[in-house]
Design an enzyme around this catalytic site. Structure first.
Site, PDB file in Angstrom:
ATOM      1  N   TYR A 139     -16.657  23.384 -16.635  1.00  0.00           N
ATOM      2  CA  TYR A 139     -17.100  23.877 -17.950  1.00  0.00           C
ATOM      3  C   TYR A 139     -15.988  23.621 -18.953  1.00  0.00           C
ATOM      4  O   TYR A 139     -14.942  24.265 -18.918  1.00  0.00           O
ATOM      5  CB  TYR A 139     -17.410  25.363 -17.833  1.00  0.00           C
ATOM      6  CG  TYR A 139     -18.053  26.021 -19.035  1.00  0.00           C
ATOM      7  CD1 TYR A 139     -18.469  25.302 -20.146  1.00  0.00           C
ATOM      8  CD2 TYR A 139     -18.253  27.399 -19.030  1.00  0.00           C
ATOM      9  CE1 TYR A 139     -19.063  25.935 -21.223  1.00  0.00           C
ATOM     10  CE2 TYR A 139     -18.851  28.040 -20.108  1.00  0.00           C
ATOM     11  CZ  TYR A 139     -19.246  27.308 -21.197  1.00  0.00           C
ATOM     12  OH  TYR A 139     -19.826  27.936 -22.274  1.00  0.00           O
ATOM     13  N   LYS A 167     -20.406  20.839 -17.719  1.00  0.00           N
ATOM     14  CA  LYS A 167     -21.079  21.439 -18.863  1.00  0.00           C
ATOM     15  C   LYS A 167     -20.187  21.170 -20.065  1.00  0.00           C
ATOM     16  O   LYS A 167     -19.051  21.651 -20.136  1.00  0.00           O
ATOM     17  CB  LYS A 167     -21.293  22.940 -18.673  1.00  0.00           C
ATOM     18  CG  LYS A 167     -21.963  23.591 -19.882  1.00  0.00           C
ATOM     19  CD  LYS A 167     -22.103  25.094 -19.727  1.00  0.00           C
ATOM     20  CE  LYS A 167     -22.714  25.693 -20.994  1.00  0.00           C
ATOM     21  NZ  LYS A 167     -22.811  27.176 -20.931  1.00  0.00           N
TER      22      LYS A 167
END
Length: 319
Positions: A139, A167
């Site tokens: 992330y 992400k």
């Protein structure tokens, strides 16, 4: 052309964590919300992320949430558990607990506050990936963590067999394309305004906060693109712009605005936990108005972008 490298699915919702009126974890509500999202077209659910208020939930609550959602959706969607913290040892413990609770993968954010340099950041991610048998989604959200996962670091990490996805909230579209072109990492848009743009250059899909309220319509954007109707996909993405802005760029955290809008729809959400505060009445009414305008405009422009998903949802519910 359908994008095929999507290890966690294409349409993932960064699900809010429902709480009761007294602030306790609402496991029944979480299960009901999860089923609604899957019925609406989500093929993956990300729990205990930013939208899920992970800094305010205990390790026990995180594990209970995974188990409740897994039980509710069964094998109809992947369950990805947010396990990232600013402490490598704690992150490792959460990854192992997520695996035990039934997660299909883990979302690991860059350690925040301490701002480790790239070699330390890489070592952190490798240690977490080695700690369990679950695939890892990195992330990258430097606006919150203070630390960017540099493209060259991502390219090196792509060689780890369990680091399979990113992400992306870097707001660096060039870097995202560079990593997509040079690795097998599945790239998921973490900012809803990038859902279609990233998908169009080879992204795997999205991890969306806005999907909490319009799961079918966001899924339709990807499916229209895959069907070759790129104009309709772009039009639907554009129609969502005002709602995306209201939820994600209003000066309030997306968790606050999303829970406010879900509450107006009588869907499981509950209050936010401190230090966050709930949206005021004026903000909530504006969110409701923006949402209603989007739904009305979408139905008027292309009713067929919603009908197939309602039919699919009914079919999945009956399986």
């Amino acid at each position: 052309m359908t994008n095929t490298s999507a290890p966690f699915g294409r349409a993932l919702c960064a699900m809010v964590t429902p709480f009761t009126g007294t602030g306790a974890l609402d496991l029944d509500g979480a299960g009901r919300l999860a089923v609604r999202l899957v019925d609406g077209g989500c093929d993956g659910l990300v729990l205990s992320g930013t939208t899920g208020e992970s800094p305010t939930t205990s390790d026990t609550e995180k594990a209970e949430l995974i188990a409740a959602v897994r039980d509710a959706v069964g094998g109809r969607a992947t369950v990805v558990a947010g396990v990232g913290t600013f402490d490598t040892r704690h992150t490792v413990e959460l990854a192992r607990a997520a695996e035990k609770a039934g997660a299909d993968g883990v979302l690991v954010v860059s350690p925040y506050y301490s701002r480790p340099p790239q070699d330390a950041l890489e070592a952190h991610f490798r240690e977490v990936a080695d700690a369990s048998g679950l695939p890892v989604m990195l992330y990258d959200i430097p606006g919150r963590t203070g630390t960017r996962i540099e493209p060259e670091t991502l390219i090196r990490l792509a060689g780890h067999p369990r680091i399979v996805a990113v992400k992306d909230c870097s707001y660096d579209f060039l870097a995202a394309q560079k990593v997509i072109a040079r690795t097998g990492l599945a790239y998921y848009a973490g900012c809803d305004e990038h859902n279609l743009a990233l998908y169009a250059v080879g992204g795997a899909g999205y991890v969306s906060t806005v999907a909490n309220v319009i799961p079918a319509q966001l899924r339709a954007v990807l499916d229209l693109f895959d069907a070759g109707d790129t104009g309709a996909a772009a039009a639907l993405q554009q129609r969502a712009t005002d709602l995306i802005e209201s939820l994600m760029s209003s000066g309030l955290p997306g968790t606050v605005t999303t829970k406010a809008l879900l509450t107006t729809q009588h869907l499981p959400s509950g209050p936010v936990r401190p230090p966050l505060l709930p949206a005021n009445r004026a903000t909530t009414e504006q969110l409701r108005t923006t949402y209603e305008h989007f739904v009305t405009a979408t139905a008027a422009a292309r009713p067929d972008t919603e009908a197939p998903f309602h039919a699919q949802a009914e079919g999945r519910s009956g399986q």
